[in-house]
Motif scaffolding. Sequence first.
Motif, mmCIF file in Angstrom:
data_model
loop_
_atom_site.group_PDB
_atom_site.id
_atom_site.type_symbol
_atom_site.label_atom_id
_atom_site.label_comp_id
_atom_site.label_asym_id
_atom_site.label_seq_id
_atom_site.Cartn_x
_atom_site.Cartn_y
_atom_site.Cartn_z
ATOM 1 N N CYS A 192 31.249 31.979 32.351
ATOM 2 C CA CYS A 192 32.535 31.599 31.762
ATOM 3 C C CYS A 192 32.851 32.523 30.577
ATOM 4 O O CYS A 192 33.992 32.956 30.403
ATOM 5 C CB CYS A 192 32.496 30.150 31.312
ATOM 6 N N GLU A 228 34.087 35.971 31.856
ATOM 7 C CA GLU A 228 34.930 35.645 33.010
ATOM 8 C C GLU A 228 35.648 36.855 33.603
ATOM 9 O O GLU A 228 36.048 36.826 34.763
ATOM 10 C CB GLU A 228 35.935 34.551 32.656
ATOM 11 N N TYR A 263 32.482 27.237 37.924
ATOM 12 C CA TYR A 263 32.620 25.906 38.533
ATOM 13 C C TYR A 263 31.640 25.729 39.693
ATOM 14 O O TYR A 263 31.082 24.658 39.896
ATOM 15 C CB TYR A 263 34.063 25.683 39.004
ATOM 16 N N ASN A 273 43.092 29.445 26.719
ATOM 17 C CA ASN A 273 42.622 29.023 28.033
ATOM 18 C C ASN A 273 41.114 29.153 28.153
ATOM 19 O O ASN A 273 40.436 28.287 28.671
ATOM 20 C CB ASN A 273 43.288 29.864 29.132
ATOM 21 N N ARG A 274 40.631 30.290 27.672
ATOM 22 C CA ARG A 274 39.192 30.532 27.759
ATOM 23 C C ARG A 274 38.415 29.514 26.906
ATOM 24 O O ARG A 274 37.391 28.992 27.337
ATOM 25 C CB ARG A 274 38.870 31.954 27.310
ATOM 26 N N THR A 310 39.402 26.546 26.006
ATOM 27 C CA THR A 310 39.491 25.212 26.627
ATOM 28 C C THR A 310 38.501 25.106 27.788
ATOM 29 O O THR A 310 37.777 24.116 27.929
ATOM 30 C CB THR A 310 40.922 24.971 27.156
ATOM 31 N N LYS A 311 38.499 26.156 28.605
ATOM 32 C CA LYS A 311 37.604 26.173 29.761
ATOM 33 C C LYS A 311 36.137 26.075 29.300
ATOM 34 O O LYS A 311 35.345 25.319 29.845
ATOM 35 C CB LYS A 311 37.835 27.480 30.528
ATOM 36 N N LYS A 327 36.545 34.183 39.403
ATOM 37 C CA LYS A 327 37.057 33.085 38.561
ATOM 38 C C LYS A 327 36.364 31.745 38.824
ATOM 39 O O LYS A 327 36.168 30.948 37.913
ATOM 40 C CB LYS A 327 38.573 32.920 38.800
#
Lengths: 159, 185
Positions: A22, A25, A34, B6-7, B9-10, A30
């Motif tokens: 992450c 990334e 997950y 975004n990063r 939050t992710k 992507k």
Amino acid sequence: MLPEFFAFLGVDFFVVTSLSTCLLEDDFPKGMPYLLQAAAIGGYVHILISKEFLAVFADYMRFWYCFLYLAVALGFIVALNVYLAAVKKKWTLAKIFSGAIAFPAIGVSAFFVSTYIGPLLELYILQVAMLFTAIVLALSLTVFSPKLLHGLRGGEKHE
Amino acid sequence: MNRMFNRSTKMFILTLLSVAIVSVSALTYFSLEMQSVVSVTGAAVEFSQGDDWDGAWTLGTNNTWCDIAPSAYPNATLTYDEPVNLTNSGAAVQIRLRTISITPASGQPQVSNFTFINFVLHDETGAIQGSLNFTTTGDTWSTPSMSFQTMDASDEWYISIQTKAAAGATGSTSVNIKIAVDVQE
């Protein structure tokens, strides 16, 4: 130490790898964080099933399916490391990744596995080593083989 | 800026998820470690019928106990040399004989018909390893106990029984004694 410790170790490795992918990334697909989180949840389910069917599964069987899960986790780590190095051509990042995650993970796993199977090690060391190597190699090649081969042939450089 | 958000939050969500997964996995693992498994296996130490076994007596389930009704003669000692054997098919263990029940129970007037009923445990050389000696005082049994003794692997021991009834005992009176073998690893 119970055989499920290896599954727990595998969960930790998946989680750490997920967070690492992450953070990086831009260098990984992507969905990778997950996917690794899902694999970690799979490990938890693994331990849970072991707990529920403790009286049914023999020690031998519990060891092998937990060890297999750990091998898959290590295979992922090695594969991601190879992906960084061979496909993305990010050598510095690959070296950091291997030094910070891949080698410690393999070292820690080797330590605990050898501690667990210590008495049997003298008898089965060759078989265990060959199986472990084959699993890691097979996973690395099957997950990233097309890009890996392309990268090894000197494909497009991203860095 | 939006990409950075975004990063973050992710990363935050993944971190929370990771902490949750590792925590529940650790909890499950430690609960597994504390869970003990007791599996039922065949008893390694068990009773078997000896040369002086009576067909009316019974060996209990898995041969871990036996129900014996020995005869007793008034004012004379009767000895059963080898009515019951005790075999150990496993590793060396600590064993002892234990009384489960005796009928008629204390308080019954028939009890006073007996003087003693003595179960003596002998090892393979004939040496005495312990005994359960039931004696009476009026219509009350004195229920004995035995200390643990080491029984080596693959040993076969035997039990002898000595009985004696009171001088004026009535002929129709009988006694049933159930004994079990306790094993300590």
